[in-house]
Design a protein around this motif. Sequence first.
Motif, short mmCIF file in Angstrom:
data_model
loop_
_atom_site.label_atom_id
_atom_site.label_comp_id
_atom_site.label_asym_id
_atom_site.label_seq_id
_atom_site.Cartn_x
_atom_site.Cartn_y
_atom_site.Cartn_z
N ALA A 4 14.09 0.17 5.40
CA ALA A 4 12.75 -0.06 5.96
C ALA A 4 11.94 1.22 5.98
CB ALA A 4 12.86 -0.64 7.37
N ASN A 5 12.58 2.33 6.35
CA ASN A 5 11.88 3.61 6.39
C ASN A 5 11.57 4.13 4.98
OD1 ASN A 5 11.51 4.68 9.24
ND2 ASN A 5 13.58 3.86 9.28
N LEU A 6 12.47 3.91 4.04
CA LEU A 6 12.19 4.31 2.65
C LEU A 6 11.04 3.51 2.07
CD1 LEU A 6 15.72 4.86 1.06
CD2 LEU A 6 13.90 6.54 1.33
N LEU A 7 11.01 2.23 2.36
CA LEU A 7 9.92 1.38 1.86
C LEU A 7 8.58 1.84 2.44
CD1 LEU A 7 9.00 -1.05 0.21
CD2 LEU A 7 9.46 -2.47 2.22
N ALA A 8 8.52 2.03 3.74
CA ALA A 8 7.27 2.47 4.37
C ALA A 8 6.87 3.85 3.87
CB ALA A 8 7.42 2.49 5.88
N GLY A 9 7.82 4.76 3.77
CA GLY A 9 7.51 6.11 3.29
C GLY A 9 7.07 6.13 1.84
N GLY A 10 7.74 5.37 1.01
CA GLY A 10 7.37 5.29 -0.40
C GLY A 10 6.00 4.67 -0.60
N TRP A 11 5.74 3.61 0.13
CA TRP A 11 4.44 2.94 0.06
C TRP A 11 3.33 3.90 0.50
CZ3 TRP A 11 3.58 -2.19 -1.42
CH2 TRP A 11 2.29 -2.66 -1.23
N GLY A 12 3.55 4.58 1.61
CA GLY A 12 2.56 5.52 2.12
C GLY A 12 2.34 6.68 1.16
N ALA A 13 3.43 7.22 0.59
CA ALA A 13 3.30 8.34 -0.35
C ALA A 13 2.54 7.93 -1.60
CB ALA A 13 4.70 8.86 -0.71
N TYR A 14 2.82 6.73 -2.09
CA TYR A 14 2.14 6.25 -3.30
C TYR A 14 0.64 6.16 -3.07
CZ TYR A 14 0.60 3.11 -6.99
OH TYR A 14 -0.09 2.55 -8.04
N TRP A 16 -1.08 7.57 -0.66
CA TRP A 16 -1.62 8.89 -0.33
C TRP A 16 -1.89 9.67 -1.61
CZ3 TRP A 16 0.54 13.75 -1.25
CH2 TRP A 16 -0.12 14.82 -0.65
N TRP A 17 -0.95 9.59 -2.56
CA TRP A 17 -1.11 10.27 -3.83
C TRP A 17 -2.32 9.75 -4.59
CZ3 TRP A 17 -0.09 8.71 -9.06
CH2 TRP A 17 -0.10 9.76 -9.97
N ARG A 18 -2.56 8.45 -4.52
CA ARG A 18 -3.72 7.84 -5.19
C ARG A 18 -5.01 8.00 -4.39
NH1 ARG A 18 -2.58 2.35 -8.17
NH2 ARG A 18 -4.82 2.64 -8.21
N ARG A 19 -4.88 8.54 -3.17
CA ARG A 19 -6.01 8.73 -2.26
C ARG A 19 -6.74 7.42 -1.98
NH1 ARG A 19 -6.33 14.20 -1.72
NH2 ARG A 19 -5.77 15.44 -3.51
N GLU A 20 -5.93 6.38 -1.75
CA GLU A 20 -6.46 5.06 -1.40
C GLU A 20 -5.91 4.66 -0.04
OE1 GLU A 20 -5.71 2.04 -4.27
OE2 GLU A 20 -6.08 3.38 -5.95
N PRO A 21 -6.75 4.08 0.80
CA PRO A 21 -6.23 3.58 2.08
C PRO A 21 -5.38 2.33 1.85
CG PRO A 21 -8.55 3.06 1.86
CD PRO A 21 -8.19 3.90 0.68
N SER A 22 -4.40 2.13 2.72
CA SER A 22 -3.54 0.96 2.62
C SER A 22 -3.29 0.40 4.01
CB SER A 22 -2.21 1.32 1.96
OG SER A 22 -1.33 0.22 2.01
N VAL A 23 -3.79 -0.78 4.26
CA VAL A 23 -3.55 -1.45 5.54
C VAL A 23 -2.09 -1.84 5.66
CG1 VAL A 23 -4.14 -3.46 6.94
CG2 VAL A 23 -5.93 -2.26 5.67
N TRP A 24 -1.48 -2.23 4.54
CA TRP A 24 -0.08 -2.66 4.56
C TRP A 24 0.86 -1.55 4.96
CZ3 TRP A 24 2.20 -7.12 4.91
CH2 TRP A 24 1.48 -8.25 4.59
#
Length: 79
Positions: A4-14, A16-24
């Motif tokens: 769960a933490n890897l999924l959230a961290g990976g999603w956030g990093a992706y 963040w790298w694209r400089r797009e906000p993500s509600v999910w």
Amino acid sequence: MLGANLLAGGWGAYFWWRREPSVWFWYLLRVAQLVTVVTVLIGLFLLIGLGEKAPDGLHPLYGVLPLVITLVSELMRVG
């Protein structure tokens, strides 16, 4: 808990790298935090509730430290 933490961290990093906000990301982060809290509570129940003893002092520290890190990071985000 790790997944769960890897999924959230990976999603956030992706995103963040694209400089797009993500509600999910926030939903995934909350799920990861909930899984962490439940894991710590289960560990404490097994350790204290059943009268078991940890083999060393590090075991409880490793069990509770993710919860402390979650709470501190949440306070840093708010403050």
